[in-house]
Design a protein around this motif. Sequence first.
Motif, PDB file in Angstrom:
ATOM      1  N   PRO A 342       0.844  -1.199   0.000  1.00 28.56           N
ATOM      2  CA  PRO A 342       0.000   0.000   0.000  1.00 28.56           C
ATOM      3  C   PRO A 342       0.877   1.245   0.000  1.00 28.56           C
ATOM      4  CG  PRO A 342      -0.452  -1.435   1.887  1.00 28.56           C
ATOM      5  CD  PRO A 342       0.805  -1.913   1.271  1.00 28.56           C
ATOM      6  N   PRO A 343       0.510   2.250  -0.788  1.00 23.89           N
ATOM      7  CA  PRO A 343       1.327   3.475  -0.797  1.00 23.89           C
ATOM      8  C   PRO A 343       1.415   4.112   0.590  1.00 23.89           C
ATOM      9  CG  PRO A 343      -0.287   3.490  -2.590  1.00 23.89           C
ATOM     10  CD  PRO A 343      -0.591   2.296  -1.752  1.00 23.89           C
ATOM     11  N   ARG A 344       0.351   3.924   1.407  1.00 19.96           N
ATOM     12  CA  ARG A 344       0.370   4.551   2.740  1.00 19.96           C
ATOM     13  C   ARG A 344       0.687   3.503   3.808  1.00 19.96           C
ATOM     14  NH1 ARG A 344      -5.363   7.556   3.034  1.00 19.96           N
ATOM     15  NH2 ARG A 344      -4.465   8.446   4.917  1.00 19.96           N
ATOM     16  N   TYR A 345       1.656   2.658   3.538  1.00 16.96           N
ATOM     17  CA  TYR A 345       1.861   1.516   4.439  1.00 16.96           C
ATOM     18  C   TYR A 345       2.298   1.936   5.846  1.00 16.96           C
ATOM     19  CZ  TYR A 345       2.810  -3.187   6.040  1.00 16.96           C
ATOM     20  OH  TYR A 345       2.778  -4.353   6.756  1.00 16.96           O
ATOM     21  N   THR A 346       3.077   3.019   5.939  1.00 22.33           N
ATOM     22  CA  THR A 346       3.481   3.476   7.281  1.00 22.33           C
ATOM     23  C   THR A 346       2.243   3.794   8.111  1.00 22.33           C
ATOM     24  OG1 THR A 346       5.514   4.368   6.408  1.00 22.33           O
ATOM     25  CG2 THR A 346       4.847   5.178   8.542  1.00 22.33           C
TER      26      THR A 346
END
Lengths: 358, 289
Positions: A342-346
């Motif tokens: 996911p691009p927003r994994y953080t």
Amino acid sequence: MTPDMRRRDLLKSVLAGAALTTLGGRAAQAAETIGWMTWENLAKDDYLAALIEKTGIKIDKTFIGTDDEQFAKLRAGGASSVDLITPGLDKVEFYVASNLLQPIDLAKVPNAAKLYDTFKATNLGKKDGKTYGIPFYWGINPIVYRADLMDKEPDWSVFFEGDKYKGKLAMRDYALEGIMIAAMYLGIPKDKMFDLDDKQLAEVKKALIAQKKLLRTYWSSIGDLTNLFATGEVVCAFSWVPPYYDLTARGLKMGMAKPKAGVIGWCDTIAIPAGVTGARLDATLKLVDYLLGPDYGKKLAYGGPYAQSTSSVRDDLPAEQQEKIFIKDLSVMNSFVWKANPPRYTEWVALWNEVKAS
Amino acid sequence: MAATADRGFRLAAPVATVLIVGCVLPLAVLFVYSFFRVDFVAIVHDPSFKNYVRVANSPTYRGLIGQAILSGGIVAAVTAVIGYPVAWAIAKRVVFAKSACLTLLLIPLYTGDLVRIFAWRVVLGAEGVVNSFLMWTGLVREPIRALLFSPFATHVVLTYDYLPFMVMGLWLAFESLDDRLLEAARDLGARETAIFLRIVLPLTSPGLVAGALMVFVLVVGDHLTPQLVGGSSGITVISAINDLFGTAFDWPLGSAIASSLLLILGLMVTVAALAVARSTWGRAVLGGE
């Protein structure tokens, strides 16, 4: 001849001999010995015996404990000592973004033509139309449960609703899969799953907090989960496959559920580091082709038991073995959800930690 | 004198080098990383305090750091209460089998974390020793599931794991406690409470402080025990840092949390050391007054 001269001659001879041995050794090595960084269970001697016998290629194995460890080793400059690595399908883009891999010429890997359609179609492992990681072997992470202690086959909702099994459920301690399961439970489509917006993330968080109240624990080692099933601490868990087979073999009535809302599929690839060239590259490509071929596939199907990503050996396996490695009814692949980054994994990891700390 | 000092420095040099290279340097790198940010798999060297702002603004990370400190404090206090009489008994009452007692105390440490944790699971589990006994006696009908996979279980196992560190510190302090002081106090009419509070406690406090600090730091850094017996509440600040370094590849944020934790622990130890040094009994012990 003086003692001095004799010493000089001797020294010269030794040095010359050492140099020849080194150069000769390296040349021979370059042609035949290739380094493979992989999981221990994939590189058993008898799995590779047919290739070694046929080609004389020798394989120098380095074993990994986690995908992250493999990535860290390569980033730290380990790429020069290895010719083939085994990253997860969802992790290949990390390596590509770090310029650690080279595109693979599929014309030199004839068995790649036998890849199952789902692996041919996936965009994972590829960039700009070039393949950097060839899907190699795969499986599913299903729900495993104690069939003797549950009334019916569960689906994802068992982890979010009701309290019949409260305190007897377990979930893997892994943000990516935990959030994917919540997304499947909430009916978020597969193609939108990795691009959750703020509202969806809030819904996922709410569902996961409800889930936490039902859980006995989050598991982090499959051996530990097997133990929890055996002692009755846990009756149902999002799991890997081994506890199902291990505990069935020990006489427990186990069940394995593959929810229709989606099944998390995993797949490892084989990928070639950027610096591999010439004769070493040719030998590596032979190994790649072998790993996708029937000799290796048969060993893996019985020894793993795991399925290759190609159909090389499928028709030679009895129905029972096909069933065991999920290739009897290939429609199971239709409900697969492949893990992606996911691009927003953080933020996903932060959310997962918030849920666990709630 | 100068020659002796020189020799001392030369002898200490290898250890100092190992400490600097193996401990201080990685921590320094960690600290520097905490000011960077991550862009997919690249660490962008664009220094800012954003990660620290994120840590300060996050109730989760703040809460996890607080929880680690609280757990460390609780376990240090419980081990002190349990360990104090044990250390006294070994130092002052055991004569013949002293070394056997100390070895017995240390035996659990020889077995490794995992063995100890799984042994406790056998004791506290739903089908474990305690629950089986309670059900056999008829005291409960259903196993008490909160015995395992709960914060209670975590703290029981942590206390068991780190008790030897407390006892060892206290035992050394008791060994060096001169019994003649106690006799003199008694002769002069002091009550037992006064003897304990004014002589025994101050003189064993270096062992107490050393043991407490050791237990505190070990508990704060332990993530395996909470993970394996803490159940769904088993998250720790260390496991959160591990998630960020591992799967999330957010080394800068992980470094910022780790550095914050280190800073807070450092401050707490400094404040504790100052408080001890400034107290009357602290001055008495450290300054020999």
